[in-house]
Scaffold this motif. Structure first.
Motif, short mmCIF file in Angstrom:
data_model
loop_
_atom_site.label_atom_id
_atom_site.label_comp_id
_atom_site.label_asym_id
_atom_site.label_seq_id
_atom_site.Cartn_x
_atom_site.Cartn_y
_atom_site.Cartn_z
N ALA A 280 44.31 62.36 28.30
CA ALA A 280 45.14 62.28 28.61
C ALA A 280 45.62 60.60 28.61
O ALA A 280 44.47 59.82 29.00
CB ALA A 280 46.34 62.95 29.76
N PRO A 281 46.43 59.91 27.92
CA PRO A 281 45.75 58.22 28.61
C PRO A 281 46.73 58.24 29.38
O PRO A 281 46.24 56.88 29.56
CB PRO A 281 47.25 57.55 26.94
N TYR A 282 48.20 58.65 30.12
CA TYR A 282 47.86 58.34 32.08
C TYR A 282 47.64 59.08 32.99
O TYR A 282 47.53 60.35 31.58
CB TYR A 282 48.75 57.86 31.58
N THR A 283 47.75 59.63 33.75
CA THR A 283 47.86 60.62 34.72
C THR A 283 49.17 61.05 34.62
O THR A 283 50.22 60.19 34.41
CB THR A 283 47.44 59.97 36.12
N GLN A 284 49.64 62.02 35.32
CA GLN A 284 51.07 62.82 36.09
C GLN A 284 51.29 61.73 36.53
O GLN A 284 50.94 61.34 37.75
CB GLN A 284 51.51 63.65 36.22
N PRO A 285 53.10 60.94 36.33
CA PRO A 285 52.90 60.30 37.56
C PRO A 285 53.32 60.80 39.33
O PRO A 285 53.56 62.21 39.31
CB PRO A 285 54.64 59.61 37.04
N LEU A 286 52.94 59.88 40.36
CA LEU A 286 52.45 60.81 41.19
C LEU A 286 53.65 59.69 42.35
O LEU A 286 53.74 57.90 41.55
CB LEU A 286 51.63 60.17 42.46
N SER A 287 54.34 59.64 43.07
CA SER A 287 55.14 58.86 43.97
C SER A 287 54.49 58.63 45.29
O SER A 287 53.67 59.46 45.41
CB SER A 287 56.85 60.07 44.23
N SER A 288 55.02 57.70 45.55
CA SER A 288 54.37 57.10 46.51
C SER A 288 54.32 57.93 47.68
O SER A 288 53.46 57.81 48.73
CB SER A 288 54.76 55.75 46.80
N ASN A 289 54.87 58.96 48.02
CA ASN A 289 55.20 59.46 49.19
C ASN A 289 53.97 60.96 48.90
O ASN A 289 53.46 60.89 49.68
CB ASN A 289 56.83 60.27 48.62
N GLU A 290 54.06 61.03 47.91
CA GLU A 290 52.88 62.35 47.50
C GLU A 290 50.93 61.34 48.51
O GLU A 290 50.86 62.17 48.15
CB GLU A 290 53.23 62.74 47.34
N ILE A 291 51.63 60.85 47.48
CA ILE A 291 50.28 59.25 48.00
C ILE A 291 50.08 58.90 49.14
O ILE A 291 48.75 59.25 49.81
CB ILE A 291 50.08 57.90 46.84
#
Lengths: 531, 216
Positions: A280-291
């Motif tokens: 994949a060219p980029y990872t799945q979007p992660l929200s800042s809260n999850e991070i």
């Protein structure tokens, strides 16, 4: 397959599997899919030897077989898998850092044997670990099994394609193996109880069994078939490559910014390990809260600081991290392809700098930034006198780091055609990759030459060591040991020392070049796989 | 258009030389008359190799792996070269694995059938090449140290276990195993080397070229 790759494949096969496998393997790599008779004819080896070699290649996943429509069986070699043999030490070391000694030995056994059942692997590793432990302690199978399960859960090992459950009609010349995507990482339920054995007791058992067999004159194996018979496991190299890629990105961020941002990127990558496909060219979007929730326990930075870091990362010109939305406090992704491109470009820049000097590197970086420049513009922007700039450009042009692009005008009037210098990154990366293969081949040849030159001396030193070891075991006086040691004279000792140093240097260089090969190959793969 | 200037103005190129950057009167580099040297002098020395615990560990791993793989059964050594004189010590050296069998047991169900190596050494009536080899190996068995005996026995058993799938071969195999043991004992009792014994199989097969002489 380029000549350089074929040469490297044949050197690797010869060093690790012997000459017979090398001849068969090289022919397969060079000529494509072949049936058995053609192989026997073209290599000039006997049928038995070719069969043996094919068994070895198939066992180690270096070749595959298929049943073409016109019947018979054709064998094909997997050249890029042969080139991975160079990287075995790196895989084993990565397993060691992730799962300790047990993981290291499991991966090593799987790599050395190609494919194994889980029970066989666990047994072997338990025995090996028991060897290294102090007297009296043995390694329990349960520990090794649990490490194996963890390896399978993180997809570092995977199942090999299976025989189909129900026999489909009359057996053909070869089985068709079926790969079930969903079952690739499920570990069979085994009841493996027992402990590792030390080698001494193993030998006694072995001697006991054949005697009994001789009396019975019965050829059956003394153990029942294991419970997971037919379920073979192999190392999942792609997953290791993903791990190396993540490591490279994290260390790049750490070099460019600071430790905390690299930890943030590492967390993001860890969270996307199983959700993101390998190409994949980029990872799945992660929200800042999850991070924020998934940051490692030691890092207690506040949410605001995390947001600031994320914004910084997203604004960085290298674009490792991108912002893809605002929900959930900001959605961020890691741009894998862009990261790989930056890594490859950095490698190119550093190579130009080391090979041609820092001024050439300045011109190179300028061309990367501005894409197309004329001769005059290069001189002006780089602030290098015209003559030197010309020379440097031509040198780089002759080595194919820089290309000349001529925009076409309908009339080729000399006054209106422009000659633009540019850097074509994928093409230069391919060219460098080819050079890397050649250099590894050269390193291996040189190492083999050095070893062959000093073969007599090496054999002598091995004999002396063996004598010393046996004498020490039977208890000898220091004077006798001294005498034996003096069998190797001082200049010979020096020669041995320098040989060892050279061989170590060559080996270490091979490992280094393999790291560059990895970066360049990953980048080139990422440019190919466009949907 | 490109070729037009050939006769008239020598040394004139078709494009504007200044655009590429070679000004008027600049000395062009001398023409190259020989291939570039094999080891051209390197202007910038390469950076020294990085050290560190990690890389040293990987170096040690690499060398160990190399050594270990040489001893695995997957490393197929080419057959020992035939010496011109048969030496006494040949009997006592560990020979290659039994005639084409491999030291490890792949899962034959997963491989094409044509690759399965069947050792038919126990069958009589096969090529004469196999028979003396079998005898030679049988002679080895009895006289070696126990370890070699055990390992060879184990291999024989493994090979014969493959043949158990077909009933005929199984029975024949057992019979011939026993027969072979009998032969061994016979061999031991006599002082004569069995390979000197000509049992007449080759009789009549040789000397087909010279049909002038009568065959006695």
């Amino acid at each position: 397959m380029t000549q350089a790759e074929i040469k490297l494949c044949s050197l690797l096969l010869r060093e690790h599997f012997g000459e017979i496998v090398e001849r068969v393997g090289t022919l397969l790599v060079r000529a494509g899919a072949q049936p058995l008779r053609m192989l026997v004819g073209d290599t000039g080896l006997s049928l038995e030897q070719v069969k043996k070699a094919l068994c070895v290649l198939l066992q180690h996943n270096l070749a595959t077989f298929q049943l073409p429509k016109r019947g018979g069986v054709e064998y094909e070699a997997r050249a890029e898998r042969v080139l991975r043999i160079l990287r075995y030490p790196r895989y084993i070391y990565a397993a060691k850092t992730l799962y300790g000694d047990t993981g290291e030995l499991l991966v090593e056994e799987l790599l050395l044997n190609g494919k194994m059942t889980m029970s066989a692997a666990v047994r072997k590793v338990a025995d090996r670990l028991t060897e290294t432990m102090e007297d009296g302690r043995t390694m329990d199978y349960a520990d090794v099994s649990s490490t194996f399960v963890r390896l399978a859960d993180t997809h570092l090992v995977q199942r090999c394609p299976l025989l189909p459950e129900t026999p489909q009609g009359p057996p053909g010349p070869a089985p068709t193996l079926v790969l079930d995507e969903k079952e690739m990482y499920t570990v069979p339920r085994l009841n493996l109880t027992g402990r590792g054995k030390r080698r001494r007791s193993c030998e006694e058992e072995e001697e006991g069994e054949p005697r009994a067999k001789k009396q019975k004159a019965d050829g059956e194996g003394s153990e029942p078939p294991p419970e997971d018979d037919g379920i073979y496991w192999q190392v999942n190299l792609e997953r290791f490559h993903q791990h190396f890629r993540d490591q490279a990105i994290v260390s790049a961020v750490a070099n460019r910014m600071d430790q905390t941002s690299s930890e943030i990127v590492r967390t993001m990558l860890r969270m996307s390990e199983v959700t993101t496909a390998s190409g994949a060219p980029y990872t799945q979007p992660l929200s800042s809260n999850e991070i924020f929730r998934s940051l490692p326990a030691g890092y207690n930075i506040s949410k605001q600081v995390l947001d600031q870091y994320l914004t910084l990362l997203a604004d960085d010109p290298l674009e490792f991290v991108g912002k893809s939305g605002d929900s959930g406090g900001g959605m961020y992704t890691v741009n894998l392809h862009k990261a790989l491109a930056s890594l490859a470009t950095a490698t190119l820049e550093s190579i130009v700098e080391e090979r041609f000097g820092s001024r050439c590197a300045r011109i190179f970086r300028l061309l990367l930034r501005k894409k197309h420049l004329e001769q005059k513009q290069v001189e002006d922007f780089a602030m290098i006198p015209a003559k030197e700039a010309k020379e440097m450009l031509y040198r780089m042009l002759s080595e194919n780091f820089v290309a000349l692009q001529i925009p076409k005008t309908p009339d080729h009037a000399p006054s209106r055609t422009f000659y633009l210098y540019t850097v074509n990154v994928p093409a230069s990366a391919r060219m460098l990759l080819h050079r890397c293969y050649k250099s590894v081949a050269n390193l291996m040849e040189r190492r083999q030459f050095e070893t062959k030159e000093n073969k007599r001396l090496l054999e002598k030193s091995q004999r002396v060591e063996a004598i010393l070891a046996s004498m020490q075991a039977t208890g000898a006086e220091a004077a006798q040991l001294q005498e034996i040691e003096e069998m190797i004279t001082a200049p010979e000792r020096q020669q041995l020392e320098s040989l060892k140093r050279n061989v170590n240097k060559l080996d270490a260089s091979e490992n280094q070049v393999d790291e560059t090969i990895f970066v360049l190959e990953s980048f080139i793969h990422s440019t190919i796989r466009k949907p | 258009m490109a070729g037009r200037g050939r006769g008239r103005g020598r040394g004139q190129l078709t494009f504007n030389v200044e655009a590429v950057g070679i000004g008027k009167g600049d000395a062009l580099p001398p023409p190259t008359l020989q291939p570039s040297p094999l080891f051209p002098p390197v202007e910038y020395r390469p950076v020294p190799l990085p050290g560190g615990e990690e890389l040293e560990y990987m170096l040690a791993l690499k060398q160990e792996l190399r050594g270990a793989m040489r001893n695995l059964p997957y490393f197929i050594k080419p057959g020992a070269p035939r010496r011109d004189i048969e030496r006494y010590s040949d009997k006592y050296q560990v020979s290659n694995p039994i005639d084409g069998a491999i030291d490890w047991n792949p899962d034959w169900r997963r491989l094409p059938r044509e690759l399965k190596i069947r050792v038919r050494r126990l069958r009589k009536g096969r090529t004469t090449v196999l028979v003396p080899k079998a005898k030679q190996r049988a002679a080895l068995d009895k006289e070696e140290a126990i370890k070699k005996l055990e390992s060879l026995e184990k291999k024989e058993e493994e090979v014969t276990s493959e043949e158990e799938e077909e009933k005929e071969e199984e029975e024949e195999g057992k019979e011939e195993e026993e027969e072979e043991y009998d032969e061994e004992e016979h061999e031991e009792e006599t002082d004569y080397i069995m390979s000197y014994f000509d049992n007449g199989e080759d009789f009549g097969g040789d000397s087909d070229d010279n049909m002038d002489e009568a065959v006695y």
